[in-house]
Design a protein around this motif. Sequence first.
Motif, PDB file in Angstrom:
ATOM      1  N   HIS A  10     -11.243   1.733  23.202  1.00  0.00           N
ATOM      2  CA  HIS A  10     -10.405   0.533  23.274  1.00  0.00           C
ATOM      3  C   HIS A  10      -9.095   0.798  24.026  1.00  0.00           C
ATOM      4  N   TYR A  11      -8.636   2.069  24.013  1.00  0.00           N
ATOM      5  CA  TYR A  11      -7.429   2.408  24.755  1.00  0.00           C
ATOM      6  C   TYR A  11      -7.501   3.874  25.162  1.00  0.00           C
ATOM      7  N   GLN A  12      -7.879   4.114  26.403  1.00  0.00           N
ATOM      8  CA  GLN A  12      -8.145   5.471  26.895  1.00  0.00           C
ATOM      9  C   GLN A  12      -6.916   6.371  26.868  1.00  0.00           C
ATOM     10  N   LYS A  13      -5.732   5.780  26.949  1.00  0.00           N
ATOM     11  CA  LYS A  13      -4.510   6.580  27.037  1.00  0.00           C
ATOM     12  C   LYS A  13      -3.950   6.966  25.667  1.00  0.00           C
ATOM     13  N   ALA A  14      -4.603   6.551  24.588  1.00  0.00           N
ATOM     14  CA  ALA A  14      -4.098   6.880  23.255  1.00  0.00           C
ATOM     15  C   ALA A  14      -4.038   8.393  23.068  1.00  0.00           C
ATOM     16  N   ASN A  15      -2.925   8.862  22.524  1.00  0.00           N
ATOM     17  CA  ASN A  15      -2.746  10.289  22.269  1.00  0.00           C
ATOM     18  C   ASN A  15      -3.320  10.600  20.885  1.00  0.00           C
ATOM     19  N   THR A  16      -4.626  10.823  20.838  1.00  0.00           N
ATOM     20  CA  THR A  16      -5.327  10.948  19.555  1.00  0.00           C
ATOM     21  C   THR A  16      -5.394  12.391  19.068  1.00  0.00           C
ATOM     22  N   VAL A  17      -5.493  12.527  17.761  1.00  0.00           N
ATOM     23  CA  VAL A  17      -5.748  13.818  17.138  1.00  0.00           C
ATOM     24  C   VAL A  17      -6.677  13.572  15.949  1.00  0.00           C
ATOM     25  N   VAL A  18      -7.660  14.447  15.770  1.00  0.00           N
ATOM     26  CA  VAL A  18      -8.594  14.321  14.659  1.00  0.00           C
ATOM     27  C   VAL A  18      -8.105  15.164  13.483  1.00  0.00           C
ATOM     28  N   ILE A  19      -7.808  14.502  12.381  1.00  0.00           N
ATOM     29  CA  ILE A  19      -7.462  15.196  11.135  1.00  0.00           C
ATOM     30  C   ILE A  19      -8.334  14.573  10.056  1.00  0.00           C
ATOM     31  N   GLU A  20      -9.329  15.312   9.627  1.00  0.00           N
ATOM     32  CA  GLU A  20     -10.296  14.766   8.692  1.00  0.00           C
ATOM     33  C   GLU A  20      -9.724  14.728   7.279  1.00  0.00           C
ATOM     34  N   ASN A  21     -10.345  13.895   6.443  1.00  0.00           N
ATOM     35  CA  ASN A  21      -9.943  13.850   5.039  1.00  0.00           C
ATOM     36  C   ASN A  21     -10.168  15.215   4.390  1.00  0.00           C
ATOM     37  N   ARG A  22      -9.571  15.413   3.246  1.00  0.00           N
ATOM     38  CA  ARG A  22      -9.638  16.729   2.624  1.00  0.00           C
ATOM     39  C   ARG A  22     -10.024  16.592   1.162  1.00  0.00           C
ATOM     40  N   TRP A  26      -8.728  21.711   1.142  1.00  0.00           N
ATOM     41  CA  TRP A  26      -7.412  21.093   0.946  1.00  0.00           C
ATOM     42  C   TRP A  26      -6.292  21.794   1.713  1.00  0.00           C
ATOM     43  N   ASN A  27      -6.131  23.096   1.526  1.00  0.00           N
ATOM     44  CA  ASN A  27      -4.990  23.806   2.111  1.00  0.00           C
ATOM     45  C   ASN A  27      -5.046  23.852   3.632  1.00  0.00           C
ATOM     46  N   SER A  28      -6.205  24.183   4.190  1.00  0.00           N
ATOM     47  CA  SER A  28      -6.316  24.271   5.648  1.00  0.00           C
ATOM     48  C   SER A  28      -6.157  22.890   6.289  1.00  0.00           C
ATOM     49  N   ALA A  29      -6.661  21.845   5.621  1.00  0.00           N
ATOM     50  CA  ALA A  29      -6.525  20.487   6.149  1.00  0.00           C
ATOM     51  C   ALA A  29      -5.058  20.063   6.178  1.00  0.00           C
ATOM     52  N   PHE A  30      -4.310  20.406   5.119  1.00  0.00           N
ATOM     53  CA  PHE A  30      -2.896  20.035   5.086  1.00  0.00           C
ATOM     54  C   PHE A  30      -2.057  20.873   6.043  1.00  0.00           C
TER      55      PHE A  30
END
Length: 366
Positions: free
Chosen positions: A161-173, A350-354
């Motif tokens: 939807h917006y190619q220029k978005a500065n995205t980062v993947v941070i999954e739930n923990r 939990w710890n590595s995700a945070f």
Amino acid sequence: MVNLLHISANGFPPLGNDHSTKKIWLELAKGFDEYHILGRAQDNKFHYYNEGNIHLHLVPKLSKAPSFAITSFYMIKIIKKYDINLVLSQCPILGGFTANIIKKVLNIPVFQEIHDTYYFELFKSKKMKDKLLAKIAMFSIKNATKVRALNQMMETMILEHYQKANTVVIENRVDISRFKTNKKNNILHDPISITSIGTFVYRKGYHTAINAIKSLSEKYNVSLTLIGGGKEKEMLGTLAEGYSNIKLYDRLPQEKLVELLEGTDIYIQPSIREGMPRTILEAMAMKLPVITTNVSTIPGTIINGVNGLVVEPEDEVQLENAIIKLIKDDNLRKEIVNNAHANVVNRFEWNSAFDLYRNELLKTLK
């Protein structure tokens, strides 16, 4: 000093009350001098609470969450008074829109979270209200300094939807130290215990679960436990009437929840719409085989036949057949449980995700 303001349209109790969201604040706050939260009160008053480096600011709840579109402008006062230099926004519409307007004026970076595929449904809708909300959500995505996605599938949807978005993947923990089990095998109980956790609203698909269990009860000795409470509890209770093996509970303390999951054989998440529910990860950590639906970005985490089973939403026959498949196939249950638990340890601990979460927030300042 690094002072962060966390924006949420949710209603919160005083800081003295322990709840799962407060545990998240405590973890994230470790990376900041001051960690401020702006949310909605449980009454129609302004409140301020402080505990260590955590500062909770509550605005009047007024009516429902959409009122936060107006009251969230209170963040201007907080930003100026406490020298806030980073904003974390949970919703691109409620609070996020305000934060990204302020970003343009005060040049304060905004870390925008996307928790649900609801926003992508808005982009497709032809309703005038949805079109307006879609424009607001897109404004936040386009203007945010960084945009968080819950998994790679959601990141792809954002970038489409917006190619220029500065995205980062941070999954739930998931907190493995809390959601752990003493199970040594996958031997089924009698009756076979099936559980699901989530607020009793239509999008959770519990009507499908109840109908599937009613049919399954004619073939197997099974029980269904639904935990969450909510506005549809009465309707669901009526749907389950006459079936003593189907029980509905309001929210339970975490220790009771873990105890109940310990005695569960199969976890189901029959949702019609979702983000990426942490309850699925908690079930995986408890070494439970999971059945969920092909909605939202869940297939970006659950791979059918590998670490869970995936069925179509509102298809009670598919759900029933998936449960039967797990009941009949001991080897499949074992394989799914082992793969899922390894995923939790390697991807969602939990710890590595945070650590990742805090680092990405701090990098937003650079």
